[in-house]
Motif scaffolding. Structure first.
Motif, mmCIF file in Angstrom:
data_model
loop_
_atom_site.group_PDB
_atom_site.id
_atom_site.type_symbol
_atom_site.label_atom_id
_atom_site.label_comp_id
_atom_site.label_asym_id
_atom_site.label_seq_id
_atom_site.Cartn_x
_atom_site.Cartn_y
_atom_site.Cartn_z
ATOM 1 N N LEU A 488 37.103 -13.936 -54.584
ATOM 2 C CA LEU A 488 36.906 -12.677 -55.039
ATOM 3 C C LEU A 488 36.151 -12.231 -56.200
ATOM 4 N N GLU A 489 34.791 -12.515 -55.908
ATOM 5 C CA GLU A 489 33.961 -12.246 -57.259
ATOM 6 C C GLU A 489 32.968 -11.219 -57.361
ATOM 7 N N GLY A 490 32.934 -10.262 -56.489
ATOM 8 C CA GLY A 490 32.199 -9.066 -56.283
ATOM 9 C C GLY A 490 33.047 -7.769 -56.646
ATOM 10 N N SER A 491 32.406 -6.734 -57.162
ATOM 11 C CA SER A 491 32.891 -5.693 -57.666
ATOM 12 C C SER A 491 33.552 -4.956 -56.608
ATOM 13 N N SER A 492 34.937 -4.553 -56.739
ATOM 14 C CA SER A 492 35.631 -3.648 -55.731
ATOM 15 C C SER A 492 34.963 -2.508 -55.591
ATOM 16 N N SER A 493 34.801 -1.883 -56.657
ATOM 17 C CA SER A 493 34.161 -0.538 -56.398
ATOM 18 C C SER A 493 32.854 -0.446 -55.467
ATOM 19 N N LYS A 494 31.809 -1.664 -55.708
ATOM 20 C CA LYS A 494 30.791 -1.577 -54.856
ATOM 21 C C LYS A 494 31.162 -1.920 -53.372
#
Length: 771
Positions: A488-494
């Motif tokens: 889970l490395e990406g931005s959740s908002s993105k």
């Protein structure tokens, strides 16, 4: 005058004894060999015409010292060497035409300072360096053509201030910097600066070039809006600003360019309601606005463009429905309305477009039946995928189930009408049979009932087994969850914004599908455009393993010709991988489906070369080496500058060269791109990719697919090409007609032959083992 006399052999050196000779015209013959240095003794020579022969070797340097020279036309030969600096000292030189030779080195920087030059044509050589800064110092230059060289630097301001200039062609170089401001361009009629790296805005002073009939500045890095002064060019017939980074609205003043018959603004970031603006251009034959951000629907006013042959509007945000008035464009040959958020049924008047050869309505929300298309008997290319069409496919369109079955993907309501004596239902796995009743229906329901009962029994047993597995493998599950959490490395908002912008991954945003996932196009509020692959996964599924393998692989590689992973997420039962959006889609799209932009030989060669560089990195520079195992045109993506990037490492496998070659179970890859002797091998080898790369080269040259319906039965492209060549090197029988027209009787013909030979080597395994 000895021109056009079918003379053969070499030029006699004795001609050099004619010391008072002023004109030597030997053009349009079959002369061979080198130019004798004795011609430099012709000290009164004014005109030297040697063009359209077979002369080779270095052009004698001393000839450029003949001070009375006015016209030197030596084009279409095989001359080599460099131009001496003393060429710039000639004070009477008016015309120097050297195109289609092999000259190298820099163009003498002083050229134009001393000479009253009127015409310079150095096209298709290998000149380097910059354009001479004072090339128009004497203000008499009418024609400047330097295309297809290796020139760099900027366009001198001196050129844009040349009052007599009528024609300037600088295409296919590596020129940079801005387009200079125009001051004295009233006579300038033709400008081609395409396929360079020119940047910054389009100068408003372009509006002074009131007699210009053709502008092609495509394939650069121009930014900013199209200036309203473009409306001053009332004689403009062709405007091509495609493949740049232009933004803003199309100025209303364009409607003043009433003589436009080609308008190409494709592959930019222009927005607004352009179609209302262009509807008054009654002479338009080719309108290409695809891959922008144009909106405002399809206005009825488009029906005024009665001369239109090509209407390319794909990849915008037009919205609305297809108007019935579009059926008035009866001369249309190509129509592309894909990826526009269109809704509603197909209007019946579309059936009036009987000349239509190419139709792309893919990736919209169109509904209803296809009856309106049943009369389009001239269609050669069709794409209706990812809409909501329903009902039977018209009889005439059934041929596309054999040639391009993907044309109907993503339309669950479409079907094929079946009859007891008709085998059409068996032609495709894409569409289901229509209807179904009587005894067949009863039998089908009985079978369904049996399947349901059996499934309930099996399900009960499966629950018991699952409980045992969960108890025995609690530790294993914990490790699996830890693996997922580490991803889970990406931005959740993105990710949330991507979900919003794709309307929770609605089908209309689909830009590609594969065995391991579906790819969507997402445009964020920032203006950034991404491709996002969505996979349905679980810790035990093959999709999960495919995703982990792809993430591991992509995380390791960094190369200009490999797709770059941006971010990734795992949420619930779905995995998401974010990439840069590739403006030109895949090589398959450009080569076989859209054929826009047109692929000239330099583009095809650069795609082949870039793909080879990417594979070489995977095979030889990556430690451990990586085998892709599914190289094909749909996995070679093309960015804004047509740079190829190998994608989809979902079935790639890392080959540890420090240990024994790993084993593989099962067949991976795609039919037509797998070497028969390697498809069922248990050992991985880079030869797998090399064979597939050879097939891609064959497609680039022939323009045909790997398994083309035009081939004899049970024959693919690897078998068809040698069969068609029949032991010769005459590439005509296999070459893409568009490519053959371009390279015929040019130096590129031999280059095409060399690439063809390489393709045949790579597909003749095991002889070819490296790229």
């Amino acid at each position: 005058m000895l021109s056009q006399n079918s003379l053969s052999g070499s030029i006699p050196p004795e001609i050099g004894n004619c010391r008072l000779l002023e004109w030597l015209e030997l053009d349009h013959n079959m002369l061979e060999g080198t130019v004798p240095k004795e011609l430099a003794n012709l000290r009164h020579l004014q005109k030297l015409f040697l063009f359209e022969n077979r002369l080779t070797g270095e052009f004698p340097e001393d000839i450029w010292s003949i001070r009375y020279l006015r016209s030197v036309l030596i084009y279409s030969n095989g001359f080599t060497g460099k131009l001496p600096l003393k060429l710039a000292e000639l004070k009477l030189l008016e015309n120097i035409t050297l195109f289609d030779n092999f000259f190298t080195g820099v163009i003498p920087p002083g050229l134009g300072v001393n000479s009253p030059l009127q015409q310079i044509d150095f096209t298709n050589n290998s000149f380097t360096g910059g354009i001479p800064p004072y090339i128009c110092s004497r203000k008499r230059l009418r024609v400047l053509i330097l295309g297809f060289n290796l020139l760099n630097g900027s366009i001198p301001s001196n050129v844009a201030d040349c009052p007599g200039l009528e024609r300037i062609i600088l295409k296919n170089n590596d020129l940079t910097g801005p387009i200079p401001h125009f001051r004295n361009c009233a006579r300038l009629g033709y400008m081609d600066f395409s396929h360079n790296s020119l940047s910054r805005d389009i100068p408003a002073s372009l509006g002074k070039c009131i007699n210009t009939t053709m502008i092609n500045w495509s394939g650069n890095k121009l930014v900013g809006p199209i200036p309203p002064e473009i409306g001053n060019l009332v004689n403009l017939g062709v405007l091509n600003l495609s493949q740049n980074s232009l933004h803003g609205a199309l100025p209303a003043q364009v409607s003043s360019c009433s003589k436009l018959y080609i308008l190409d603004l494709s592959f930019n970031s222009l927005h607004g309601s352009a179609l209302m603006t262009v509807s008054s251009l009654k002479l338009l034959a080719h309108l290409r606005l695809q891959e922008n951000k144009f909106s405002g629907g399809l206005p009825d006013s488009l029906s005024q463009l009665v001369m239109l042959l090509e209407l390319q509007l794909g990849g915008n945000i037009l919205g609305g429905s297809i108007p019935s008035s579009l059926g008035k464009l009866i001369k249309l040959i190509a129509l592309n309305l894909s990826s526009n958020g269109l809704v509603g049924d197909l209007p019946t008047p579309l059936g009036n477009l009987v000349e239509l050869q190419s139709l792309d309505l893919s990736v919209n929300n169109l509904t209803g039946g296809l009856g309106a298309l049943g009369t389009l008997h001239s269609l050669h290319a069709l794409n209706l995928s990812y809409n909501r069409f329903s009902g039977p496919v018209p009889e005439y369109l059934l041929k596309f189930l054999n040639s391009t079955p993907s044309s109907f993907n993503g339309n669950s309501g479409l079907c094929v009408s079946c009859h007891d004596s008709d085998s059409s239902c068996k032609r495709s796995d894409v569409l289901k049979p229509c209807g179904g009743s009587g005894k067949k229906g009863i039998k089908r329901r009985f079978k369904v009932a049996l399947i349901i009962l059996g499934s309930l029994f099996i399900g009960a047993v499966a629950v018991l087994i699952l409980c045992c597995i969960l108890l025995q493998n609690r530790d294993s599950k914990t490790k699996s969850e830890e693996t997922i959490s580490n991803l889970l490395e990406g931005s959740s908002s993105k990710l949330n914004e991507i979900i919003e912008k794709t309307e929770n991954f609605d089908d209309k945003y689909v830009i590609g599908t594969g065995a391991h996932g579906t790819v969507y196009k997402a445009t964020l509020n920032s203006g950034e455009v991404f491709a996002i692959k969505k996979l349905a996964i679980s810790a035990r599924s093959s999709s999960y393993k495919s995703m982990i393998r792809e993430l591991k692989t992509l995380g390791k590689v960094r190369h200009r010709n490999l797709i770059k992973l941006k971010e990734f997420w795992v949420r619930g039962d779905s995995g998401f991988i974010l990439y840069d959006f590739m403006e030109h889609g895949s090589l398959y799209d450009v080569l076989h489906r859209i054929r826009t932009p047109s692929l000239d030989w330099s583009m095809r060669y650069n795609i082949a070369l870039g793909t080879a560089h990417g594979l070489a990195y995977l095979h030889h520079d990556s430690v451990p080496a990586i085998i892709h195992r599914d190289i094909k045109p749909s996995n070679i993506l093309l960015n804004k500058d047509m740079v190829p990037r190998i994608a989809d490492f979902g079935i790639a496998k890392i080959m540890d060269q420090c240990s024994a070659a790993p084993q593989s179970t099962g067949v991976v890859g795609t039919t037509g791109y797998m070497a028969p002797e390697l498809a069922f091998s248990t050992r991985n080898s880079i030869k797998t990719d090399v064979y597939s790369y050879g097939v891609v080269l064959l497609e680039l040259i022939t323009g045909k697919t790997a398994v083309d319906p035009s081939f004899p039965e049970n024959m693919d492209i690897v078998g068809w090409v040698p069969h068609a060549l029949n032991g010769t090197e005459q590439i005509g029988p296999v070459c893409d007609p568009a490519l053959l027209d371009e390279v015929y009787s040019t130096v590129e013909m031999e280059e095409v032959r060399k690439v063809l030979r390489l393709a045949l080597r790579c597909t003749a395994l095991p002889d070819c083992s490296t790229v």
